[in-house]
Design a protein around this motif. Structure first.
Motif, PDB file in Angstrom:
ATOM      1  N   UNK A 122       0.826  -1.212   0.000  1.00  5.18           N
ATOM      2  CA  UNK A 122       0.000   0.000   0.000  1.00  5.18           C
ATOM      3  C   UNK A 122       0.858   1.259   0.000  1.00  5.18           C
ATOM      4  N   UNK A 123       0.471   2.208  -0.847  1.00  7.88           N
ATOM      5  CA  UNK A 123       1.135   3.511  -0.850  1.00  7.88           C
ATOM      6  C   UNK A 123       0.329   4.540  -0.046  1.00  7.88           C
ATOM      7  N   UNK A 124      -0.937   4.250   0.135  1.00  9.15           N
ATOM      8  CA  UNK A 124      -1.800   5.171   0.867  1.00  9.15           C
ATOM      9  C   UNK A 124      -1.725   4.880   2.363  1.00  9.15           C
ATOM     10  N   UNK A 125      -1.517   5.884   3.189  1.00 11.35           N
ATOM     11  CA  UNK A 125      -1.472   5.652   4.641  1.00 11.35           C
ATOM     12  C   UNK A 125      -2.812   5.114   5.138  1.00 11.35           C
ATOM     13  N   UNK A 126      -2.763   4.269   6.146  1.00 15.44           N
ATOM     14  CA  UNK A 126      -4.007   3.730   6.695  1.00 15.44           C
ATOM     15  C   UNK A 126      -4.849   4.834   7.314  1.00 15.44           C
ATOM     16  N   UNK A 127      -4.203   5.901   7.766  1.00 15.29           N
ATOM     17  CA  UNK A 127      -4.956   7.018   8.336  1.00 15.29           C
ATOM     18  C   UNK A 127      -5.925   7.607   7.325  1.00 15.29           C
ATOM     19  N   UNK A 128      -5.519   7.696   6.067  1.00 14.99           N
ATOM     20  CA  UNK A 128      -6.396   8.249   5.031  1.00 14.99           C
ATOM     21  C   UNK A 128      -7.631   7.373   4.840  1.00 14.99           C
ATOM     22  N   UNK A 129      -7.427   6.058   4.904  1.00 15.69           N
ATOM     23  CA  UNK A 129      -8.567   5.142   4.752  1.00 15.69           C
ATOM     24  C   UNK A 129      -9.544   5.293   5.921  1.00 15.69           C
ATOM     25  N   UNK A 130      -8.996   5.428   7.126  1.00 16.01           N
ATOM     26  CA  UNK A 130      -9.845   5.562   8.311  1.00 16.01           C
ATOM     27  C   UNK A 130     -10.598   6.887   8.268  1.00 16.01           C
ATOM     28  N   UNK A 131      -9.930   7.948   7.842  1.00 13.98           N
ATOM     29  CA  UNK A 131     -10.589   9.256   7.748  1.00 13.98           C
ATOM     30  C   UNK A 131     -11.772   9.211   6.787  1.00 13.98           C
ATOM     31  N   UNK A 132     -11.593   8.556   5.637  1.00 14.88           N
ATOM     32  CA  UNK A 132     -12.698   8.454   4.667  1.00 14.88           C
ATOM     33  C   UNK A 132     -13.865   7.690   5.259  1.00 14.88           C
ATOM     34  N   UNK A 133     -13.562   6.625   5.997  1.00 13.88           N
ATOM     35  CA  UNK A 133     -14.624   5.833   6.610  1.00 13.88           C
ATOM     36  C   UNK A 133     -15.364   6.647   7.667  1.00 13.88           C
ATOM     37  N   UNK A 134     -14.627   7.326   8.514  1.00 14.59           N
ATOM     38  CA  UNK A 134     -15.254   8.108   9.588  1.00 14.59           C
ATOM     39  C   UNK A 134     -16.108   9.232   9.007  1.00 14.59           C
TER      40      UNK A 134
END
Length: 308
Positions: A39-51
């Motif tokens: 993965x190149x995208x930080x997991x934080x970005x994925x969590x932010x989109x979900x939240x």
């Protein structure tokens, strides 16, 4: 509403979420976020989109794979910038299920008790005597039985798996049962099976494992203990044998093993499969006036079984 995010490297979070769905059915407040090797995208970005898809007033719990991992470190940093988010390092199914099934945000004390319960569920089952002493349960302590008050039958369930996650986390919480009676001759006369059942029971719930004759002999005493009792039968034959001498108004068909020649009941998502012998037993139960319904967990649709 509580929103539970399972965050991990690899497939741990997705696997845990799949297990949640198997145990309690479809839930809308549990989510999995994964950090893959490439993965190149930080997991934080994925969590932010979900939240961002949650309601503004939701309380968010993020359960990460382990303390000190890159996933956990990223979530701790993110939590410092956002209110209403709690990060918990480490996940096991008792913890995940307790949070998913919580109807409102947990106080600090309640969360500590929930974490303690989750830790206590890690046990060397081959040497259960070495397990830690039980800690305070996350659910209210079972009321002390009062002799003279009549007991209430909270649920009668047919389930070939006997005492397992769907019973422990779904039906005990739903019914408020504080005493489980397993009626299964094979388990009652097998110390290994009996020990396994005792390890699986909730800490604040009493458990007895009887064969049919022993269970019937206890009924008069049981009725006067002032408890909320759940009966679990392992097969239709013993359920019918018991019911012919002590009929239940209603029985939940939760799960029976799939086998050659068996017919599925309760819809395509049901776990009830009855062969010819089990169908005959069920017809006799219906003939006794017992109402039968198929429902795997409280989140599944209840399907009345009025005829075969």
């Amino acid at each position: 509403m509580n929103q539970i995010i399972l965050a991990s490297h690899g497939g741990l979070a997705e696997g845990a979420l799949d297990t949640v769905r198997m145990v309690v059915g479809e839930v809308s407040n549990a989510h999995a976020v994964t950090l893959e090797r490439d993965d190149r995208e930080p997991i934080t970005a994925k969590v932010k989109r979900l939240i961002a898809t949650f309601d503004q007033g939701d309380t968010v719990y993020v359960l990460t794979d382990m303390l000190g991992s890159s996933v956990n470190n990223a979530m701790v940093e993110y939590a410092a910038t956002r209110s209403g988010l709690t990060v918990i390092a480490g996940m096991n199914m008792p913890l995940v299920l307790a949070l998913v099934l919580s109807s409102k945000p947990l106080s600090a004390g309640k969360l500590r008790a929930t974490l303690a319960d989750a830790r206590s569920a890690i046990v060397d089952c081959t040497s259960p005597g070495d397990a830690c002493e039980p800690v305070p349960t996350t659910t209210p302590a079972a009321p002390v039985p009062t002799t003279g008050k009549r007991s209430q039958i909270a649920l009668v369930r047919l389930d070939y798996r006997l005492l397992h996650g769907q019973v422990v986390f779904s039906w005990v919480g739903k019914t408020g049962a504080n005493h489980i009676i397993v009626v299964d001759g094979a388990s009652a006369h097998d110390e290994v099976k009996k020990r396994a059942l005792k390890l699986a029971k909730p800490a604040n719930v009493r458990l007895n494992v009887f064969d049919v004759e022993c269970a019937l002999s206890k009924m008069k005493k049981l009725e006067m203990l002032g408890e909320k009792v759940m009966f679990i039968f392992g097969n239709t034959h013993e359920l019918l044998e018991f019911s012919e001498r002590h009929a239940f108004p209603e029985v939940n068909y939760g799960a029976t093993a799939n086998k050659d020649g068996a017919v599925q009941y309760g819809g395509k998502d049901g776990s009830v499969f009855l062969d010819a012998s089990e169908q005959a037993d069920t017809k006799e139960l219906l003939g006794l006036g017992t109402k039968i319904f198929v429902q795997q967990t409280p989140t599944y649709k209840r399907v009345e079984l009025e005829s075969l």
